[in-house]
Every structure is written in C-alpha cells, then in structure tokens.
Motif scaffolding. Structure first.
Motif, PDB file in Angstrom:
ATOM      1  N   HIS A 139      48.059   1.434 -31.976  1.00 63.74           N
ATOM      2  CA  HIS A 139      47.614   1.512 -30.589  1.00 63.74           C
ATOM      3  C   HIS A 139      47.930   0.179 -29.905  1.00 63.74           C
ATOM      4  CE1 HIS A 139      45.774   5.206 -31.624  1.00 63.74           C
ATOM      5  NE2 HIS A 139      44.654   4.723 -32.136  1.00 63.74           N
ATOM      6  N   CYS A 140      48.330   0.227 -28.653  1.00 57.88           N
ATOM      7  CA  CYS A 140      48.620  -0.986 -27.886  1.00 57.88           C
ATOM      8  C   CYS A 140      47.916  -0.884 -26.547  1.00 57.88           C
ATOM      9  CB  CYS A 140      50.126  -1.161 -27.696  1.00 57.88           C
ATOM     10  SG  CYS A 140      50.558  -2.645 -26.768  1.00 57.88           S
ATOM     11  N   GLY A 141      46.808  -1.621 -26.428  1.00 55.69           N
ATOM     12  CA  GLY A 141      46.034  -1.599 -25.198  1.00 55.69           C
ATOM     13  C   GLY A 141      46.289  -2.822 -24.338  1.00 55.69           C
ATOM     14  N   GLU A 142      45.476  -2.990 -23.323  1.00 58.79           N
ATOM     15  CA  GLU A 142      45.639  -4.093 -22.382  1.00 58.79           C
ATOM     16  C   GLU A 142      45.549  -5.452 -23.065  1.00 58.79           C
ATOM     17  OE1 GLU A 142      46.218  -4.093 -19.144  1.00 58.79           O
ATOM     18  OE2 GLU A 142      45.792  -2.057 -18.444  1.00 58.79           O
ATOM     19  N   CYS A 143      44.803  -5.540 -24.161  1.00 59.59           N
ATOM     20  CA  CYS A 143      44.560  -6.833 -24.813  1.00 59.59           C
ATOM     21  C   CYS A 143      45.605  -7.180 -25.864  1.00 59.59           C
ATOM     22  CB  CYS A 143      43.174  -6.840 -25.455  1.00 59.59           C
ATOM     23  SG  CYS A 143      41.820  -6.637 -24.273  1.00 59.59           S
ATOM     24  N   ASN A 144      46.526  -6.254 -26.168  1.00 60.48           N
ATOM     25  CA  ASN A 144      47.501  -6.463 -27.232  1.00 60.48           C
ATOM     26  C   ASN A 144      48.845  -7.000 -26.754  1.00 60.48           C
ATOM     27  OD1 ASN A 144      45.824  -3.841 -28.371  1.00 60.48           O
ATOM     28  ND2 ASN A 144      46.348  -5.322 -29.951  1.00 60.48           N
ATOM     29  N   GLY A 145      48.912  -7.480 -25.523  1.00 59.39           N
ATOM     30  CA  GLY A 145      50.182  -7.965 -25.004  1.00 59.39           C
ATOM     31  C   GLY A 145      51.196  -6.865 -24.813  1.00 59.39           C
ATOM     32  N   PRO A 146      50.823  -5.761 -24.124  1.00 57.35           N
ATOM     33  CA  PRO A 146      51.747  -4.630 -23.970  1.00 57.35           C
ATOM     34  C   PRO A 146      52.928  -4.984 -23.079  1.00 57.35           C
ATOM     35  CG  PRO A 146      49.857  -4.333 -22.541  1.00 57.35           C
ATOM     36  CD  PRO A 146      49.561  -5.541 -23.390  1.00 57.35           C
ATOM     37  N   LEU A 147      53.946  -4.155 -23.183  1.00 53.98           N
ATOM     38  CA  LEU A 147      55.117  -4.330 -22.321  1.00 53.98           C
ATOM     39  C   LEU A 147      54.744  -4.013 -20.879  1.00 53.98           C
ATOM     40  CD1 LEU A 147      58.145  -4.984 -23.093  1.00 53.98           C
ATOM     41  CD2 LEU A 147      58.607  -2.593 -22.566  1.00 53.98           C
ATOM     42  N   ARG A 148      55.328  -4.774 -19.959  1.00 55.70           N
ATOM     43  CA  ARG A 148      55.244  -4.472 -18.534  1.00 55.70           C
ATOM     44  C   ARG A 148      56.652  -4.164 -18.047  1.00 55.70           C
ATOM     45  NH1 ARG A 148      53.940  -9.417 -16.267  1.00 55.70           N
ATOM     46  NH2 ARG A 148      53.901 -10.433 -18.313  1.00 55.70           N
ATOM     47  N   VAL A 149      56.800  -3.158 -17.220  1.00 55.27           N
ATOM     48  CA  VAL A 149      58.100  -2.785 -16.681  1.00 55.27           C
ATOM     49  C   VAL A 149      58.054  -2.812 -15.164  1.00 55.27           C
ATOM     50  CG1 VAL A 149      58.644  -1.352 -18.680  1.00 55.27           C
ATOM     51  CG2 VAL A 149      57.647  -0.301 -16.653  1.00 55.27           C
ATOM     52  N   SER A 150      59.204  -3.025 -14.553  1.00 56.51           N
ATOM     53  CA  SER A 150      59.341  -2.995 -13.101  1.00 56.51           C
ATOM     54  C   SER A 150      60.112  -1.729 -12.738  1.00 56.51           C
ATOM     55  CB  SER A 150      60.080  -4.242 -12.611  1.00 56.51           C
ATOM     56  OG  SER A 150      60.129  -4.283 -11.207  1.00 56.51           O
TER      57      SER A 150
END
Length: 227
Positions: A139-150
């Motif tokens: 699981h990858c939540g807000e606190c796990n350093g998830p990817l951000r895309v534009s």
C-alpha cells in the motif's frame, strides 16, 4: 482495467488500475526481487518471475486495447522507499532507456552507461510510444512518499529543464496513492515527482516500461513480448 483508461492515458498521461495479479504472485515478487535496505535495482527483465509478470501485464493491457499485441516490455526497475532509502525526486520526465549497444543512429542522444548497460534518450516519436506500468507491491498512502503527476504535461513533448516548473504550474498536480496490487499507468513524458516519506515504510514498486510502436533504429537491451 476499463476502456476509459485509454482516453485518460491519452488526455492526462496516467491512470490507476487493478493489476489482477494474485497475492502469491505479489508476495513472490516482493520476496525475490527486492534487497533489504537497497533503494532498488535496474534491468530486471532477465529475472524469470519479473519477465513472466511483464507478459501477464502486457496481456491484460492488450486485452483492453491499451497496447497492441506486439508490444514489448523493454525495462523493469525495482524501487523501495524506506527509512534507510528515503529519497525525493524533483519534477522530471523519464527520457533515458536501456539499449543493446552504444547508440549511433540519428535522434538517439546522450549515450551513457548505467550499471554496465548502455542507455540513451531515444527520439520523441519513440518516447511517445512508451508506457510505464508501476506495479505496487505495498500500500502507498500520503505518508509513503507517493508519486505525484502533472496531468496532461506529456502533450508538450520533451521539455527543457527551464520549462518544467511552469508546465507543472499550468497543468497542476495529482498525488497518486495506491493499494497493493494496483498499477499506475503513465506516459514517461508525463512530468512526475515524489517527496520523502513522512512515515517511512516499505513502498515497493516494480516499474515496467513497455514499447508499442514501429521497429526502432536501435535495439532495446531487452524486449519481452506477450508470448
């Protein structure tokens, strides 16, 4: 995976879909590919389980018309963001890919060697026919350093470094949280970034890149087909 994914991929450059892999398959990948306290590893398509997973994902993508039946996986990289490997990545496009030899064909630029494998930036028409498939093994939540895309940033082609932040400002950004077993589909020209995890834990991702286009002037380092 839904038929809407194709429209979103073309318009926004990304989508999040279920990978339809068993828990046993996910566990086997997690336990056999990743090394403790290592940020990751490149060029993993020679690993039998990774190669078979690439074929499974290609079949799923082809069944939903997201790639053609002759698409090939050309890259697989393992990433794990933990307390020991808690990195951040600035906004960028993925432009460098592995080839079988040092490139010499016109349009293939910036030859370099990474981990003993020749890499280079292929022409824009090749880059536009690539698709990344980021398979989440945790699981990858807000606190796990998830990817951000534009979203939509891929439609501007290869960007100069000086133009990247203005493009992000124009297109905005989305944080891509994901559940274990989900796959983030992304055009490599889509601008993306990630922050350090605020609550570090395993964030194991197996990052495949698929090519679906005409035969390239330079051969890929590896090319795993559906069959």
């Amino acid at each position: 995976m839904t038929t809407a994914s194709l429209a979103q991929l073309e318009e926004e450059g990304w989508d999040l879909v279920p990978a339809q892999l068993s828990d046993a398959n996910l566990d086997a990948l997690r336990d056999s590919v990743f090394v403790a306290d290592a940020a990751g590893a490149r060029c993993l398509l020679d690993h039998p389980l990774v190669a078979e997973t690439a074929r499974i994902l290609l079949r799923q993508l082809a069944a939903k018309f997201l790639v053609l039946a002759d698409a090939v996986a050309i890259q697989a990289i393992a990433f794990d963001k933990t307390a020991a490997t808690n990195w951040k990545v600035a906004w960028h496009q993925d432009l460098m890919f592995p080839f079988a030899r040092r490139v010499t064909a016109p349009g293939y630029d910036l030859p370099t060697v990474k981990d003993g494998i020749d890499h280079a930036r292929p022409p824009c028409e090749v880059l536009e026919n690539l698709l990344a498939v980021r398979l989440h093994l945790d699981h990858c939540g807000e606190c796990n350093g998830p990817l951000r895309v534009s979203p939509g940033s891929h439609r501007a082609g290869v960007l100069r470094g000086a133009d990247i932040l203005s493009r992000v400002a124009a297109c905005g950004q989305i944080t891509c949280v994901a559940r274990r077993g989900e796959a983030l589909l992304m055009k490599p020209l889509t601008l993306h970034a990630s922050s350090q995890a605020t609550e570090p834990g395993h964030r194991r991702v197996l990052h495949f890149v698929c090519y679906c286009g005409p035969v390239t002037a330079e051969p890929w380092h590896r090319a795993i087909g559906i069959n």
